[in-house]
Design an enzyme around this catalytic site. Structure first.
Site, PDB file in Angstrom:
ATOM      1  N   ASP A 159       0.843  -1.216   0.000  1.00 11.67           N
ATOM      2  CA  ASP A 159       0.000   0.000   0.000  1.00 11.67           C
ATOM      3  C   ASP A 159       0.869   1.253   0.000  1.00 11.67           C
ATOM      4  OD1 ASP A 159      -2.437  -1.281  -0.023  1.00 11.67           O
ATOM      5  OD2 ASP A 159      -2.750  -1.159   2.160  1.00 11.67           O
ATOM      6  N   GLY A 165       4.245   1.176  -0.730  1.00 14.38           N
ATOM      7  CA  GLY A 165       5.165   1.076  -1.864  1.00 14.38           C
ATOM      8  C   GLY A 165       4.566   1.741  -3.097  1.00 14.38           C
ATOM      9  N   GLU A 178       4.840  -3.555  -8.671  1.00 15.74           N
ATOM     10  CA  GLU A 178       4.108  -3.246  -7.426  1.00 15.74           C
ATOM     11  C   GLU A 178       2.590  -3.223  -7.649  1.00 15.74           C
ATOM     12  OE1 GLU A 178       5.744  -0.814  -4.452  1.00 15.74           O
ATOM     13  OE2 GLU A 178       7.799  -1.088  -5.165  1.00 15.74           O
ATOM     14  N   GLY A 179       2.135  -4.128  -8.517  1.00 14.84           N
ATOM     15  CA  GLY A 179       0.710  -4.250  -8.830  1.00 14.84           C
ATOM     16  C   GLY A 179       0.410  -3.553 -10.141  1.00 14.84           C
ATOM     17  N   SER A 239      -1.768  -2.058 -13.415  1.00 13.11           N
ATOM     18  CA  SER A 239      -2.927  -1.140 -13.414  1.00 13.11           C
ATOM     19  C   SER A 239      -4.220  -1.909 -13.151  1.00 13.11           C
ATOM     20  CB  SER A 239      -3.023  -0.425 -14.766  1.00 13.11           C
ATOM     21  OG  SER A 239      -1.910   0.420 -14.939  1.00 13.11           O
ATOM     22  N   GLU A 240      -4.281  -3.140 -13.649  1.00 11.47           N
ATOM     23  CA  GLU A 240      -5.487  -3.949 -13.467  1.00 11.47           C
ATOM     24  C   GLU A 240      -5.667  -4.302 -11.982  1.00 11.47           C
ATOM     25  OE1 GLU A 240      -3.105  -4.483 -15.875  1.00 11.47           O
ATOM     26  OE2 GLU A 240      -4.374  -3.536 -17.394  1.00 11.47           O
TER      27      GLU A 240
HETATM   28  N1  CAA Z   1      -3.551  -4.660   3.760  1.00  8.82           N
HETATM   29  C1  CAA Z   1      -3.664  -5.682   4.639  1.00  8.82           C
HETATM   30  N2  CAA Z   1      -4.312  -6.837   4.349  1.00  8.82           N
HETATM   31  C2  CAA Z   1      -4.856  -6.950   3.122  1.00  8.82           C
HETATM   32  C3  CAA Z   1      -4.769  -5.937   2.159  1.00  8.82           C
HETATM   33  C4  CAA Z   1      -4.083  -4.759   2.523  1.00  8.82           C
HETATM   34  N3  CAA Z   1      -3.951  -3.746   1.657  1.00  8.82           N
HETATM   35  N4  CAA Z   1      -5.388  -6.342   1.034  1.00  8.82           N
HETATM   36  C5  CAA Z   1      -5.860  -7.581   1.270  1.00  8.82           C
HETATM   37  N5  CAA Z   1      -5.538  -7.937   2.540  1.00  8.82           N
HETATM   38  C6  CAA Z   1      -5.907  -9.181   3.223  1.00  8.82           C
HETATM   39  C7  CAA Z   1      -7.411  -9.393   3.192  1.00  8.82           C
HETATM   40  O1  CAA Z   1      -8.018  -8.773   4.307  1.00  8.82           O
HETATM   41  C8  CAA Z   1      -7.520 -10.903   3.259  1.00  8.82           C
HETATM   42  O2  CAA Z   1      -7.326 -11.340   4.567  1.00  8.82           O
HETATM   43  P1  CAA Z   1      -8.378 -12.369   5.288  1.00  8.82           P
HETATM   44  O3  CAA Z   1      -8.734 -13.415   4.281  1.00  8.82           O
HETATM   45  O4  CAA Z   1      -7.613 -12.888   6.458  1.00  8.82           O
HETATM   46  O5  CAA Z   1      -9.537 -11.524   5.658  1.00  8.82           O
HETATM   47  C9  CAA Z   1      -6.299 -11.372   2.489  1.00  8.82           C
HETATM   48  O6  CAA Z   1      -5.373 -10.281   2.484  1.00  8.82           O
HETATM   49  C10 CAA Z   1      -6.605 -11.797   1.082  1.00  8.82           C
HETATM   50  O7  CAA Z   1      -7.173 -10.684   0.419  1.00  8.82           O
HETATM   51  P2  CAA Z   1      -8.051 -10.843  -0.884  1.00  8.82           P
HETATM   52  O8  CAA Z   1      -9.127 -11.859  -0.666  1.00  8.82           O
HETATM   53  O9  CAA Z   1      -8.442  -9.468  -1.306  1.00  8.82           O
HETATM   54  O10 CAA Z   1      -6.971 -11.499  -1.876  1.00  8.82           O
HETATM   55  P3  CAA Z   1      -6.995 -11.687  -3.446  1.00  8.82           P
HETATM   56  O11 CAA Z   1      -6.416 -12.998  -3.782  1.00  8.82           O
HETATM   57  O12 CAA Z   1      -8.337 -11.376  -4.002  1.00  8.82           O
HETATM   58  O13 CAA Z   1      -5.886 -10.608  -3.955  1.00  8.82           O
HETATM   59  C11 CAA Z   1      -4.889  -8.573  -4.551  1.00  8.82           C
HETATM   60  C12 CAA Z   1      -5.764  -9.334  -3.569  1.00  8.82           C
HETATM   61  C13 CAA Z   1      -5.116  -7.115  -4.200  1.00  8.82           C
HETATM   62  C14 CAA Z   1      -5.272  -8.802  -5.988  1.00  8.82           C
HETATM   63  C15 CAA Z   1      -3.417  -8.984  -4.296  1.00  8.82           C
HETATM   64  O14 CAA Z   1      -3.191 -10.321  -4.683  1.00  8.82           O
HETATM   65  C16 CAA Z   1      -2.401  -8.086  -4.979  1.00  8.82           C
HETATM   66  O15 CAA Z   1      -2.163  -6.957  -4.540  1.00  8.82           O
HETATM   67  N6  CAA Z   1      -1.765  -8.595  -6.050  1.00  8.82           N
HETATM   68  C17 CAA Z   1      -0.667  -7.863  -6.697  1.00  8.82           C
HETATM   69  C18 CAA Z   1       0.640  -8.211  -6.064  1.00  8.82           C
HETATM   70  C19 CAA Z   1       1.663  -7.162  -6.324  1.00  8.82           C
HETATM   71  O16 CAA Z   1       1.455  -5.969  -6.194  1.00  8.82           O
HETATM   72  N7  CAA Z   1       2.862  -7.625  -6.654  1.00  8.82           N
HETATM   73  C20 CAA Z   1       3.974  -6.730  -6.843  1.00  8.82           C
HETATM   74  C21 CAA Z   1       5.220  -7.447  -6.500  1.00  8.82           C
HETATM   75  S1  CAA Z   1       6.313  -6.531  -5.522  1.00  8.82           S
HETATM   76  C22 CAA Z   1       7.233  -5.597  -6.600  1.00  8.82           C
HETATM   77  O17 CAA Z   1       6.898  -5.368  -7.718  1.00  8.82           O
HETATM   78  C23 CAA Z   1       8.433  -5.059  -5.935  1.00  8.82           C
HETATM   79  C24 CAA Z   1       9.519  -4.636  -6.797  1.00  8.82           C
HETATM   80  O18 CAA Z   1      10.556  -5.277  -6.834  1.00  8.82           O
HETATM   81  C25 CAA Z   1       9.418  -3.326  -7.504  1.00  8.82           C
END
Ligand code: CAA
Length: 380
Positions: free
Chosen positions: A240, A242, A363-364, A366-367
């Site tokens: 969040d 990042g 870091e996620g 656009s979708e």
């Molecule tokens: N903060 C805290 N907890 C969170 C949260 C947040 N922002 N978002 C979700 N959660 C929790 C939920 O509450 C849930 O917990 P419980 O089941 O215990 O209630 C759990 O996480 C699962 O959440 P979802 O059911 O919403 O999960 P989902 O499978 O539907 O996926 C998603 C959510 C937002 C799509 C997530 O998978 C996501 O963000 N995916 C993208 C990953 C990403 O950004 N990768 C980047 C890699 S890092 C990078 O790029 C670094 C680099 O080197 C530059």
């Protein structure tokens, strides 16, 4: 609402601008061409306090606010967003994640040298088959009593080779799905770690991106972050923040492309006058400036919310999707304004356009940001 920056914020912005415009600019094309990691610049920026900007001074950080971080990131990324992403990952994923969720011992041992910029950190969530669908972690962390045994492969890791400390997400209990994921601090020189070749990327070419493989890597239990099963929430909560860093990076790319385009349009002549006098160009510049300014407000609003201790997850997702798409759009226009010169390296805008693309992906994507935003919008 106060739109004035404080004196301290302006000083940090100026220091970042000075370093970028005087130093980063000198060898940015060479580093991009040859994918050279900016070792000396990272060292200099650490000395200037940019590697642990927001960390509490009691852990050797700069104690600055997130607004200052956005201002600094914009200035650095106007010139070199490869350096920007190194700063961003270290500050907002690694240092922030450790400061927020680490134990005192973990902060003493790892956060302090990271905040001083003596060492770099990396954030290891993505895998060959778990990118956007981050819950599907295949890297395993087997509980062996006093330690965990880590096996698996991580992909697309920024600072993958340059980092000394990894924050690694791994599955300890498959049945529990995402609630079985743990986060660990793992030292890069641990036995059983091997690093893949440097990814030959389209943009951000001088930041080092690698795969990291773990084979029976032993990690002491005290290196787990948070309670058993906290790893997925750790990753999401950290991302969040990042995303504010990546949004600020995209803002810098857009602002840099705009500045270069204004300068070029006032110098380049066609049909007997500077091209800025042609409405086709001046209206393009007006739209670029308007979109960039809107992106700036998004970034600063998210940063302000975080500094106020208010919820910022949806806002940072909005900032990231809007700003990265703005960067892509503005840089494409910048190349257009520069014509043939925009398509060659000396004028910088082609690099900014290549770099902008990655801000829509890491870091996620656009979708993913749209998933986060729409879920917040539609819940109850
Ligand atoms: N903060 C805290 N907890 C969170 C949260 C947040 N922002 N978002 C979700 N959660 C929790 C939920 O509450 C849930 O917990 P419980 O089941 O215990 O209630 C759990 O996480 C699962 O959440 P979802 O059911 O919403 O999960 P989902 O499978 O539907 O996926 C998603 C959510 C937002 C799509 C997530 O998978 C996501 O963000 N995916 C993208 C990953 C990403 O950004 N990768 C980047 C890699 S890092 C990078 O790029 C670094 C680099 O080197 C530059």
């Amino acid at each position: 609402m106060n739109f004035e920056f404080t004196e301290e914020q302006l000083m940090i912005q100026q220091a970042a601008r000075d370093y970028a415009q005087r130093e980063l600019i000198k060898d940015v094309i060479e580093r991009d061409d040859n994918a050279i990691f900016p070792t000396d610049h990272v060292k200099n920026l650490a000395e200037l306090g940019f590697m642990g900007m927001m960390v509490d001074p009691k852990y050797d950080g700069g104690g600055m606010d997130t607004v200052s971080y956005v201002l600094a990131m914009e200035e650095i990324c106007k010139v070199d967003s490869s350096v920007g992403v190194i700063i961003s990952v270290n500050n907002s994923l690694v240092c922030w994640g450790l400061e927020k969720y680490g134990t005192e011992e973990q902060k003493e041992k790892y956060l302090k040298p990271l905040a001083r910029g003596e060492i770099l950190g990396a954030f290891l969530l993505s895998e060959p088959e778990a990118g956007s669908d981050a819950t599907m972690q295949r890297t395993t962390a087997e509980d062996k009593g006093d330690h965990y045994l880590i096996n698996g492969t991580k992909n697309w890791i920024t600072n993958g080779n340059s980092a000394s400390v990894y924050l690694v997400m791994a599955q300890s209990n498959k049945e529990a799905r995402h609630r079985g994921i743990n986060a660990f601090i793992i030292e890069k020189d641990s036995e059983g770690i091997s690093i893949g070749p440097h990814e030959n990327k389209m943009g951000m070419r001088s930041s080092d991106t690698h795969s990291v493989m773990f084979t029976d890597v032993k990690v002491p239990k005290e290196n787990r972050i948070g309670d058993d099963g906290f790893g997925f929430k750790f990753a999401m909560g950290t991302l969040d923040g990042g995303r504010i860093g990546i949004a600020a990076q995209a803002l810098g790319i857009a602002a840099g492309a705009l500045e270069l385009s204004v300068k070029y349009a006032k110098e380049r002549k066609a049909f007997g006058t500077e091209i800025a006098n042609h409405q086709a160009i001046s209206f393009m510049l007006a739209d670029m400036a308007t979109q960039t300014e809107a992106a700036r407000y998004f970034c600063l609003k998210s940063a302000w919310l975080k500094d106020q201790g208010k919820a910022y997850g949806t806002s940072s997702a909005m900032a990231k999707v809007h700003t990265s798409e703005t960067a892509m759009w503005v840089t494409t226009k910048a190349v257009q304004i520069h014509g043939g010169y925009g398509y060659v390296k000396e004028y910088h805008v082609e690099r900014l356009m290549r770099d902008a693309k990655l801000t829509e992906i890491y870091e996620g994507t656009s979708e993913i940001q749209r998933i986060v935003i729409s879920r917040a919008l539609l819940k109850d």
